[in-house]
Design a protein around this motif. Structure first.
Motif, short mmCIF file in Angstrom:
data_model
loop_
_atom_site.label_atom_id
_atom_site.label_comp_id
_atom_site.label_asym_id
_atom_site.label_seq_id
_atom_site.Cartn_x
_atom_site.Cartn_y
_atom_site.Cartn_z
N ARG A 222 -8.68 7.13 -2.95
CA ARG A 222 -8.51 6.31 -1.74
C ARG A 222 -7.06 6.20 -1.30
O ARG A 222 -6.78 5.64 -0.24
CB ARG A 222 -9.08 4.91 -1.98
CG ARG A 222 -10.59 4.90 -2.17
CD ARG A 222 -11.10 3.51 -2.48
NE ARG A 222 -10.79 2.57 -1.40
CZ ARG A 222 -11.03 1.26 -1.48
NH1 ARG A 222 -11.55 0.75 -2.59
NH2 ARG A 222 -10.73 0.47 -0.46
N SER A 223 -6.15 6.72 -2.10
CA SER A 223 -4.74 6.72 -1.69
C SER A 223 -4.45 7.77 -0.63
O SER A 223 -3.35 7.81 -0.09
CB SER A 223 -3.82 6.94 -2.90
OG SER A 223 -3.89 5.83 -3.77
N PHE B 238 -6.09 11.81 -5.94
CA PHE B 238 -5.53 10.52 -5.52
C PHE B 238 -6.56 9.57 -4.92
O PHE B 238 -6.23 8.41 -4.65
CB PHE B 238 -4.40 10.75 -4.50
CG PHE B 238 -3.24 11.54 -5.04
CD1 PHE B 238 -2.95 11.55 -6.39
CD2 PHE B 238 -2.43 12.27 -4.19
CE1 PHE B 238 -1.88 12.28 -6.89
CE2 PHE B 238 -1.35 12.99 -4.67
CZ PHE B 238 -1.08 13.00 -6.03
N TRP C 158 0.83 -1.20 0.00
CA TRP C 158 0.00 0.00 0.00
C TRP C 158 0.86 1.25 0.00
O TRP C 158 2.00 1.23 0.46
CB TRP C 158 -0.96 0.03 1.20
CG TRP C 158 -0.32 -0.15 2.54
CD1 TRP C 158 -0.13 -1.33 3.21
CD2 TRP C 158 0.22 0.88 3.39
NE1 TRP C 158 0.50 -1.11 4.41
CE2 TRP C 158 0.72 0.23 4.55
CE3 TRP C 158 0.33 2.26 3.28
CZ2 TRP C 158 1.32 0.93 5.60
CZ3 TRP C 158 0.93 2.96 4.31
CH2 TRP C 158 1.42 2.31 5.46
N LEU C 159 0.30 2.33 -0.54
CA LEU C 159 0.90 3.66 -0.51
C LEU C 159 -0.21 4.63 -0.16
O LEU C 159 -1.27 4.62 -0.79
CB LEU C 159 1.54 4.01 -1.85
CG LEU C 159 2.27 5.36 -1.95
CD1 LEU C 159 3.39 5.28 -2.98
CD2 LEU C 159 1.32 6.51 -2.33
N ARG C 160 0.01 5.46 0.84
CA ARG C 160 -1.00 6.41 1.27
C ARG C 160 -0.38 7.80 1.48
O ARG C 160 0.78 7.92 1.86
CB ARG C 160 -1.68 5.97 2.57
CG ARG C 160 -2.54 4.73 2.44
CD ARG C 160 -3.77 4.97 1.57
NE ARG C 160 -4.66 3.82 1.57
CZ ARG C 160 -4.53 2.77 0.77
NH1 ARG C 160 -3.52 2.73 -0.09
NH2 ARG C 160 -5.39 1.78 0.82
#
Length: 394
Positions: free
Chosen positions: A332-333, A330, A304-306
């Protein structure tokens, strides 16, 4: 009075020594007699929240003798140490219907989670985010290793270390990843005063990796550097559930090696337009550089990436618009929750503490609660990402 002409290096060196000595004196004053930090006692409400049970249920467990009794205050209120919480957590887990109800860490088949906290620009709340994330996960029952990869070593300072005094003979990750005679990573891991949280501190010595890597690449190819962090973490993988890496605010070899080892990436975003412009350059440069090492053989698969909006001023219309703009791009990121800007965080930092360490009685109630609620919401959202990565229904 006119300025006296002098050599710049001598003047700066004198200021450095003066500042270091006074910081050391300040630390001794705040944490006598041996300048070692300790974690405060927790109230029954805090203990219940960290265990994931209701306050009244925790009292009932004590009353029924299902968990061990703890120390009482002069007013007959229970107070808990982190050792108490660990013992209670294990007792509850033994009687839980569902595995992992009270002990949330890795189980057989779960891979180590390595979370790198990154930003190209200083002042984005990167170290504040890293420190609170690592501590919150440890307080919730995860086995956590925090790594300070920033030569400025603010994460180390928050955990009671003064690098120019405590790390004179080394003791950073550089010692374990250097090309010439590296030491075992176990030799640079330190226990902290928070149960479940270990630390690899940082200092200016980390810059040596940046200076030595070009020669190593010339000699052995790009693979010589981008696997360094991943390889040393593999040596202690079974000891931890999560590794939190506070990366330096630059796209150097250390940052790229950390990203190559990461399963999750957290990008802090200060919601100002100038910061967004800086982040645009950061993302473009990161993509280009990581593309080069991927072609050289790096495995850059991540879970994941947030993006995390930080230092958000509640009610600030321009910042709200910037966050909405980023969410529109972006989706949901971007984390659902954001870290608010609060005097509680900055005031805690004056004594090198986090919100989890300070006594809330020292703060205005509404100010502290808004800050801690925001911090918990962010960190628990990241914990949910970790749980989903392990295939668990959150």
């Amino acid at each position: 009075m006119t300025e006296v002409e002098q050599d710049l290096d001598v003047a700066i060196g004198r200021y450095a020594e003066l500042l270091a000595a006074n910081l050391h004196a300040q630390r001794e004053a705040h944490f006598p007699p041996d300048a070692r930090k300790t974690m405060r006692y927790l109230s029954s409400g805090e203990a219940a929240e960290l265990l994931g049970v209701d306050h009244t249920y925790l009292r009932k467990l004590h009353r029924d003798g299902k968990i061990h009794e703890v120390e009482l205050t002069a007013g007959s209120h229970r107070r808990y140490t982190l050792d108490d919480l660990a013992e209670i957590r294990q007792t509850l887990e033994l009687n839980a219907k569902k595995p992992g109800t009270y002990v949330p860490g890795r189980r057989a088949g779960d891979k180590l989670q390595v979370v790198s906290v990154v930003n190209f620009k200083g002042g984005s709340g990167k170290t504040t985010t890293s420190a609170h994330l690592a501590q919150r996960l440890a307080l919730k029952g995860y086995r956590v290793l925090a790594i300070d990869l920033d030569p400025q070593a603010s994460l180390s300072a928050l955990h009671g270390l003064q690098p120019e005094i405590d790390l004179i003979d080394g003791g950073t990750l550089y010692d374990a990843v250097r090309y010439d005679d590296p030491v075992p990573i176990e030799d640079v891991i330190r226990k902290t005063y928070i149960r479940g949280l270990d630390l690899i501190p940082g200092n200016l010595e980390l810059m040596e990796f940046e200076h030595e890597t070009p020669a190593a690449i010339h000699k052995g190819g790009a693979r010589a550097f981008f696997t360094r962090v991943q390889d040393v973490l593999a040596k202690v993988e079974q000891d931890y559930d999560v590794v939190v890496i506070d990366c330096p605010p630059q796209l150097g070899f250390l940052t790229m090696s950390a990203l190559s080892a990461s399963s999750g990436v957290l990008v802090t975003v200060h919601p100002q337009m100038l910061d967004l412009m800086s982040m645009s350059q950061f993302l473009r440069m990161t993509s280009d550089l990581l593309g080069v090492i991927r072609e050289a053989g790096a495995n850059l698969r991540y879970d994941w990436l947030r993006f995390l909006p930080t230092r958000f001023k509640v009610g600030d219309a321009p910042q709200t618009e910037v966050i909405a703009f980023v969410r529109g791009l972006f989706g949901r990121s971007v984390l659902v929750n954001q870290m608010v800007e609060s005097t509680a965080i900055s005031d805690a930092g004056l004594t090198k503490q986090t919100l989890y360490e300070v006594d809330r009685k020292d703060f205005t109630r509404t100010t502290f609660e808004r800050a801690i609620d925001s911090m918990n919401a962010v960190n628990d959202e990241i914990a949910q990402l970790i749980q989903r990565t392990w295939g668990r229904d959150v």
